[in-house]
Each structure stands twice: as C-alpha cells, then as structure tokens.
Design a protein around this motif. Structure first.
Motif, mmCIF file in Angstrom:
data_model
loop_
_atom_site.group_PDB
_atom_site.id
_atom_site.type_symbol
_atom_site.label_atom_id
_atom_site.label_comp_id
_atom_site.label_asym_id
_atom_site.label_seq_id
_atom_site.Cartn_x
_atom_site.Cartn_y
_atom_site.Cartn_z
ATOM 1 N N GLY A 256 -18.270 5.711 -3.940
ATOM 2 C CA GLY A 256 -20.257 5.843 -3.501
ATOM 3 C C GLY A 256 -20.600 6.882 -2.931
ATOM 4 N N LEU B 174 -25.488 7.667 1.124
ATOM 5 C CA LEU B 174 -26.362 8.159 1.586
ATOM 6 C C LEU B 174 -24.406 8.551 2.963
ATOM 7 C CD1 LEU B 174 -29.435 7.692 2.147
ATOM 8 C CD2 LEU B 174 -28.372 10.478 1.832
ATOM 9 N N ALA B 175 -24.156 7.252 3.039
ATOM 10 C CA ALA B 175 -22.377 6.906 3.411
ATOM 11 C C ALA B 175 -21.669 7.681 2.552
ATOM 12 C CB ALA B 175 -22.367 5.997 4.122
ATOM 13 N N GLU C 77 -18.423 7.029 -8.292
ATOM 14 C CA GLU C 77 -19.836 6.835 -8.299
ATOM 15 C C GLU C 77 -20.130 6.092 -9.196
ATOM 16 O OE1 GLU C 77 -23.068 5.997 -5.804
ATOM 17 O OE2 GLU C 77 -23.065 4.816 -8.173
ATOM 18 N N GLY C 78 -19.884 4.129 -9.452
ATOM 19 C CA GLY C 78 -20.826 3.752 -10.480
ATOM 20 C C GLY C 78 -21.508 3.537 -11.251
ATOM 21 N N SER D 208 -29.224 3.708 -1.154
ATOM 22 C CA SER D 208 -29.925 4.668 -0.632
ATOM 23 C C SER D 208 -30.943 5.923 -1.095
ATOM 24 C CB SER D 208 -28.867 5.943 -0.323
ATOM 25 O OG SER D 208 -27.627 5.086 0.179
ATOM 26 N N ASN E 19 -34.979 2.945 -0.381
ATOM 27 C CA ASN E 19 -35.154 2.765 0.502
ATOM 28 C C ASN E 19 -36.570 3.293 1.056
ATOM 29 O OD1 ASN E 19 -35.074 4.834 2.246
ATOM 30 N ND2 ASN E 19 -33.047 4.341 1.769
ATOM 31 N N GLY E 20 -36.772 1.999 2.145
ATOM 32 C CA GLY E 20 -38.812 2.909 2.617
ATOM 33 C C GLY E 20 -38.939 4.142 3.060
ATOM 34 N N GLN F 255 -37.588 5.214 5.467
ATOM 35 C CA GLN F 255 -37.395 5.631 7.287
ATOM 36 C C GLN F 255 -36.443 5.607 8.240
ATOM 37 O OE1 GLN F 255 -40.167 1.093 8.587
ATOM 38 N NE2 GLN F 255 -39.221 0.970 6.579
ATOM 39 N N ALA G 210 -14.948 2.087 -9.938
ATOM 40 C CA ALA G 210 -13.527 1.957 -9.252
ATOM 41 C C ALA G 210 -13.085 0.478 -9.164
ATOM 42 C CB ALA G 210 -13.367 2.103 -7.699
ATOM 43 N N ASN H 25 -20.985 -0.398 -0.452
ATOM 44 C CA ASN H 25 -21.716 -1.256 0.457
ATOM 45 C C ASN H 25 -21.786 -2.775 -0.145
ATOM 46 O OD1 ASN H 25 -22.687 -2.075 2.258
ATOM 47 N ND2 ASN H 25 -23.917 -0.212 2.211
ATOM 48 N N THR I 244 -14.574 -5.134 -5.773
ATOM 49 C CA THR I 244 -13.572 -3.997 -5.270
ATOM 50 C C THR I 244 -12.834 -3.967 -4.062
ATOM 51 O OG1 THR I 244 -14.846 -2.863 -6.756
ATOM 52 C CG2 THR I 244 -13.439 -1.603 -5.248
ATOM 53 N N GLY J 158 -29.871 2.148 7.659
ATOM 54 C CA GLY J 158 -29.409 2.699 7.036
ATOM 55 C C GLY J 158 -29.552 4.135 6.787
ATOM 56 N N LEU J 159 -30.341 4.444 6.595
ATOM 57 C CA LEU J 159 -31.723 5.591 6.210
ATOM 58 C C LEU J 159 -30.886 6.744 7.223
ATOM 59 C CD1 LEU J 159 -32.943 7.634 3.993
ATOM 60 C CD2 LEU J 159 -35.042 7.143 5.352
HETATM 61 C C1 LIG Z 1 -36.083 -1.520 -0.949
HETATM 62 C C2 LIG Z 1 -34.739 -1.559 0.271
HETATM 63 C C3 LIG Z 1 -35.827 -0.489 1.805
HETATM 64 C C4 LIG Z 1 -35.015 0.312 2.949
HETATM 65 N N1 LIG Z 1 -35.489 0.645 3.850
HETATM 66 C C5 LIG Z 1 -35.222 1.129 4.692
HETATM 67 C C6 LIG Z 1 -35.768 1.707 5.661
HETATM 68 O O1 LIG Z 1 -36.745 1.857 5.358
HETATM 69 N N2 LIG Z 1 -34.754 2.861 6.940
HETATM 70 C C7 LIG Z 1 -33.150 2.204 7.056
HETATM 71 O O2 LIG Z 1 -33.070 3.070 7.608
HETATM 72 N N3 LIG Z 1 -33.194 1.557 6.000
HETATM 73 C C8 LIG Z 1 -33.691 0.957 4.522
HETATM 74 N N4 LIG Z 1 -32.664 0.457 3.924
HETATM 75 C C9 LIG Z 1 -31.094 0.417 3.546
HETATM 76 C C10 LIG Z 1 -30.875 2.009 3.658
HETATM 77 O O3 LIG Z 1 -31.274 1.654 2.400
HETATM 78 C C11 LIG Z 1 -29.242 0.937 3.742
HETATM 79 O O4 LIG Z 1 -28.739 0.388 4.644
HETATM 80 C C12 LIG Z 1 -28.223 2.815 3.097
HETATM 81 O O5 LIG Z 1 -29.228 3.386 1.871
HETATM 82 C C13 LIG Z 1 -27.265 2.301 2.900
HETATM 83 O O6 LIG Z 1 -26.111 3.544 2.376
HETATM 84 P P1 LIG Z 1 -24.599 3.459 1.783
HETATM 85 O O7 LIG Z 1 -24.397 4.889 1.173
HETATM 86 O O8 LIG Z 1 -24.200 2.498 2.538
HETATM 87 O O9 LIG Z 1 -25.038 2.257 0.235
HETATM 88 P P2 LIG Z 1 -25.645 2.532 -0.960
HETATM 89 O O10 LIG Z 1 -27.151 3.728 -1.157
HETATM 90 O O11 LIG Z 1 -25.967 1.345 -1.686
HETATM 91 O O12 LIG Z 1 -24.788 3.722 -1.796
HETATM 92 C C14 LIG Z 1 -23.264 2.863 -2.349
HETATM 93 C C15 LIG Z 1 -22.888 3.386 -3.794
HETATM 94 O O13 LIG Z 1 -22.007 2.907 -3.902
HETATM 95 C C16 LIG Z 1 -21.538 2.829 -5.713
HETATM 96 N N5 LIG Z 1 -20.498 2.220 -5.482
HETATM 97 C C17 LIG Z 1 -20.327 0.826 -5.381
HETATM 98 N N6 LIG Z 1 -19.991 -0.057 -5.335
HETATM 99 C C18 LIG Z 1 -18.703 0.701 -6.761
HETATM 100 C C19 LIG Z 1 -17.436 0.929 -7.289
HETATM 101 N N7 LIG Z 1 -16.556 -0.164 -7.350
HETATM 102 N N8 LIG Z 1 -17.054 2.105 -7.592
HETATM 103 C C20 LIG Z 1 -18.224 3.053 -8.036
HETATM 104 N N9 LIG Z 1 -18.967 3.062 -6.922
HETATM 105 C C21 LIG Z 1 -19.301 2.313 -6.615
HETATM 106 C C22 LIG Z 1 -23.287 1.905 -6.169
HETATM 107 O O14 LIG Z 1 -24.110 2.343 -7.578
HETATM 108 C C23 LIG Z 1 -24.305 2.800 -4.844
HETATM 109 O O15 LIG Z 1 -24.116 3.705 -4.994
HETATM 110 C C24 LIG Z 1 -33.334 -0.165 3.150
HETATM 111 C C25 LIG Z 1 -32.554 -0.867 2.268
HETATM 112 C C26 LIG Z 1 -33.656 -1.118 0.920
HETATM 113 C C27 LIG Z 1 -32.894 -1.381 -0.599
#
Ligand SMILES: Cc1cc2nc3c(=O)[nH]c(=O)nc-3n(C[C@H](O)[C@H](O)[C@H](O)COP(=O)(O)OP(=O)(O)OC[C@H]3O[C@@H](n4cnc5c(N)ncnc54)[C@H](O)[C@@H]3O)c2cc1C
Length: 427
Positions: free
Chosen positions: A37, A40-41, A60-61, A69, A72-73, A75, A210, A239, A245, A370-371
């Motif tokens: 993935g 951002l995490a 990254e899929g 990531s 999002n908004g 914030q 994956a 996430n 997976t 999560g940002l």
């Molecule tokens: C519309 C919207 C608005 C939001 N607004 C806010 C905000 O204003 N403030 C805030 O704090 N949070 C906000 N959030 C939440 C925040 O964006 C998320 O909590 C945060 O981005 C999560 O990051 P992540 O890296 O965990 O997951 P993701 O950004 O979802 O990244 C996961 C990545 O893993 C990849 N992946 C998944 N499974 C596989 C696999 N099996 N093999 C390879 N790759 C894979 C995916 O393609 C993806 O790119 C918002 C979310 C949304 C959808």
C-alpha cells in the motif's frame, strides 16, 4: 446550473504532478521490509525505514496515493476519530492521553517533512469545528476544557457572531478554532512523500497488487500476479482497499464511500469572502460537512456517505445540495470536479494497529481521520520493526471487534446504525 462534473479526474489529480510511473513487479525480488500500500501510512513507514537503513519495497495495486490518501478533505487534525472520552473507556486515561500526544507529534512530523523535502502542497494553518445545533455548543466547551487539560492551548472559542465573521453562512451557532491544525493538498503531499521515498532508495512497484503471502524460513513471501517478494518483515497498509488480501483485518473494517466536489474557480475576492481566515471548516454532525478554499480559489466541499459502492454522479448531486445548504449564494456556480473515496471505519472509530504474526504488522482503520495520523503511524511502526515497540503498543492495546452480521449482513447492520445517527443529526 448543472452539477455534472466535466472531468473524470479528481481536482487533486488535475492539480498535481506525478513522479514518473514506477514499473510493476516481475519475477522474484528481496527486501528487508515489504510494505503493501502506497498510501500515506505505507509511504510514511517506508520513508522512515529507508532512513534507518532498511531495504524497503512497496507494492501498490494502483497508482501511488490512489486510495483515500490522494482524494481526501485535506484537513490535518490532532486526535483520532474516536473521542478522547471513548479512548479512555477503551484503554484508560493514561493511554488515551498518550495517543493524543502522539497525534499532536504527527502534526509536527508533517510540518518537518514538508519543510525537509520541500513539498509544495498548499499548506494553510487553521481549522474551525463548527456547531449547527445548540447541543454542539456545550460539546465544544467540553472539548476545549478537555484539550486544555492536556496542555493543548491553540484553541479559541467563537460565538455565533465570531463564526459568522469568518464563514459567510447562517448555518453555524459557534465554533472552536484550532490554530495548530492545518489543511493542504493531500495528493501533492503524498506524492512529495513518495518522491522522498524514491530518493531514500525505496523501490515502489505500481500496478502490483499483493494477492497473499505465506511464511517461509526466510520470513514472509508475498505473491503478486507476476512476481514474488521475499522479505523479513511485512507491513500491511492497504487499509479499506486491502480486502481479501488479509481477511482477519477486513472483518474489523467497514469501507464506506464518501464524496467531494470542487467548484469552478470563484476568483480570489469571492473565495476569500466565503472563509475569510482561510481555515478548513467541518461541522459536528455524525455525517459531517467539511469544506475549504483551494489555492486556485475554488471551494472544495465534502461529506456525503454511501454504503453500497461509489456513484460519482449521485454523489456529486447530493454533495452540491449539501454545499448549497451552507452557501446558498453559490447556486449558480459550476461544479468542475466530483469524486469519491472509501473511508476505513472501525466499530469504535479508533485506529486499528497490530501484528498478525511476529513479522507481519498492520496499520488501518483511521476512520476518516487519517491525514495526519497516518504519518506518525508510519513512524511508530518503523520504530517497532526496528525493535522499539513502546509507542506502537499504546495503539495495539486498543480492543477491536468484528463488524456484526458476517459478510452478508454487516452492511445492512451498519446502514441501520448510521440511519440512527443521521436521525440524531436531524433532530
Ligand atoms: C473523501 C475522503 C475525505 C477524507 N477527508 C479526510 C480529512 O479531511 N482529514 C483526515 O484526517 N482524513 C480524511 N480522510 C481519511 C484519510 O484520507 C485516510 O484515513 C488515510 O488517507 C488512510 O491512508 P492509508 O495509507 O491508510 O490508506 P489509503 O490511502 O487507502 O492507501 C492504501 C493503499 O493500499 C493499496 N492497496 C490496498 N490493498 C493492496 C494490495 N493487496 N496490494 C497492493 N496495494 C494495495 C491501495 O491501492 C491504496 O493506494 C478522508 C477520506 C476520504 C475517502
């Protein structure tokens, strides 16, 4: 004025520059740590691990930051989606406080990374949490007291006159201004982190989902459609999109679709008049409305949720309707972009971090908050992989339950629960 978005791109995609596309994985490769993935995490953990000297490969899929990531908004807020009160019930007051402090350190980490890697991501300070109901006002007072008790003193309470000087809407009864929180262009920020990862030697494989992994004497072996990755430690950071997976993780999450729209450019004066201090704004309802100005003077507005997959057309219409409840003066304004993304919601709205095996770690369940937290989460999981698990364990102690109803009934069960909260918002 039609609400139909003329562009299939998100506003963020249309206003960011990607690094060169990274090739997919073919054949078998090795790394010390495999991160699944590039959100951002995952990027944050990969960067931190590479800086500590680990050989890191990210699978990254889709494209980098193609999940929540990059859509999002924008914030960046302290805390987690669950209230501090709820956290204290789950893990005790001392751990709840520790989680708050880590989240505040997450804001600082973002600041430092943006400066160090010179990420041009339209950073603006300030966030307003705004009340639309009388009961929200006492909730704001309680929140301010609670956070001041933690020594968090960046807050300013605004009454109705105060908020109406800042936000050109009749909807708000008061607000809490947080000068330490900020907002930014999330895709530019994520791509900046990805560039920093590449410079630090991280290998990112885009278009490489994956499929699964199994343990070998050498550590986890991850299988993709056209390759294999042998690693010593595996971090699952997929996430809401991880799905099959890792089924044990999927049971703890509900992925809920949510939408954003971007207006046409309004011109500087008109945009400025909407939110005079340029803060990001969110209300306190269960299904929140949130909005902010973009660097090119649009209004970005988000909030509606959907439980049965994403429907950008319906999402655009409904989100525009919500925007007009806040700013009826934008009735003739065109919507240039409309997009959706999946929220990663846990039952208790607290983040879900832990291990599936001694060498398999995971970060998920930021529950729409999560940002900023993803960045520090990446740092603390990197610390844990390097042997210092103290901060990671504070989060790993949070108990999490599966969503009820099994695969078939859990979505209807969640819809019922959300309907109840929506009614509460309305009453
Ligand atoms: C519309 C919207 C608005 C939001 N607004 C806010 C905000 O204003 N403030 C805030 O704090 N949070 C906000 N959030 C939440 C925040 O964006 C998320 O909590 C945060 O981005 C999560 O990051 P992540 O890296 O965990 O997951 P993701 O950004 O979802 O990244 C996961 C990545 O893993 C990849 N992946 C998944 N499974 C596989 C696999 N099996 N093999 C390879 N790759 C894979 C995916 O393609 C993806 O790119 C918002 C979310 C949304 C959808």
């Amino acid at each position: 004025m039609p609400a139909t978005p003329p562009s299939l791109l998100t506003y963020y995609e249309a206003s960011a520059q990607y690094p060169p596309e990274q090739p997919a994985l073919h054949g078998q490769v090795r790394a010390d740590v495999c991160v699944i993935g590039a959100g951002l995490a995952g990027l944050s953990a990969a960067l931190q691990l590479a800086e500590r000297g680990y050989r890191v490969a990210v699978l990254e899929g889709g494209r980098i930051a193609s999940g929540a990531s990059g859509r999002n908004g924008g914030q960046a807020l302290p805390g987690v989606a669950a209230s501090q009160h709820k956290l204290a019930q789950l893990v005790g007051a001392a751990n709840a406080r520790a989680i708050w402090d880590i989240s505040v350190a997450g804001l600082d980490l973002m600041r430092r990374r943006v400066a160090k890697h010179q990420i041009d991501c339209h950073w603006v300070s300030g966030h307003l949490l705004a009340a639309t109901r009388p009961r929200h006002l006492s909730e704001l007072d309680q929140l301010q007291d609670e956070l001041q008790g933690y020594g968090y003193r960046q807050l300013q309470r605004l009454d109705r006159a105060g908020i109406s000087q800042l936000v050109a809407s009749r909807r708000y009864l008061g607000a809490l201004y947080d000068g330490q929180a900020f907002h930014l262009h999330p895709l530019r920020y994520a791509l900046g982190l990805a560039r920093a990862c590449l410079q630090a030697g991280v290998v990112i494989y885009e278009g490489t989902r994956a499929l699964d992994w199994h343990n070998t004497n050498d550590g986890p072996l991850v299988r993709t459609r056209e390759g294999k990755l042998q690693c010593r430690q595996l971090l699952l950071a997929g996430n809401a999109l991880l799905g099959h997976t890792a089924p044990p993780l999927a049971r703890k999450l509900m992925s809920v679709g949510t939408y954003m729209i971007a207006t046409e450019p309004l011109g500087e004066a008109r945009a400025r008049a909407l939110i005079t201090n340029n803060a990001a704004v969110a209300d306190q309802n269960w299904i929140i409305d949130y909005f902010r100005r973009s660097a090119d003077h649009r209004l970005l507005f988000g909030g509606r949720v959907s439980y049965g997959g994403l429907d950008p057309q319906a999402g655009s219409t409904a989100t525009r309707r919500r925007m007009l409840r806040v700013f009826p003066q934008l009735a003739e304004v065109r919507i240039d972009y409309s997009w959706g993304g999946y929220l990663d919601i846990t039952r208790n709205r607290a983040p879900h971090f832990g291990r599936l095996a001694p060498d398999v770690w995971f970060l998920q369940g930021f529950s729409g908050h999560g940002l900023a937290l993803t960045g520090i989460a990446g740092q603390i999981v990197a610390e844990a992989i390097a042997g210092s698990t103290e901060r990671f364990d504070v989060f790993a102690r949070i108990p999490h339950r599966d969503f009820p109803g099994g695969r078939l009934l859990r979505r209807p069960a969640l819809m019922l629960a959300m309907l109840w909260y929506r009614l509460r918002d309305l009453l």
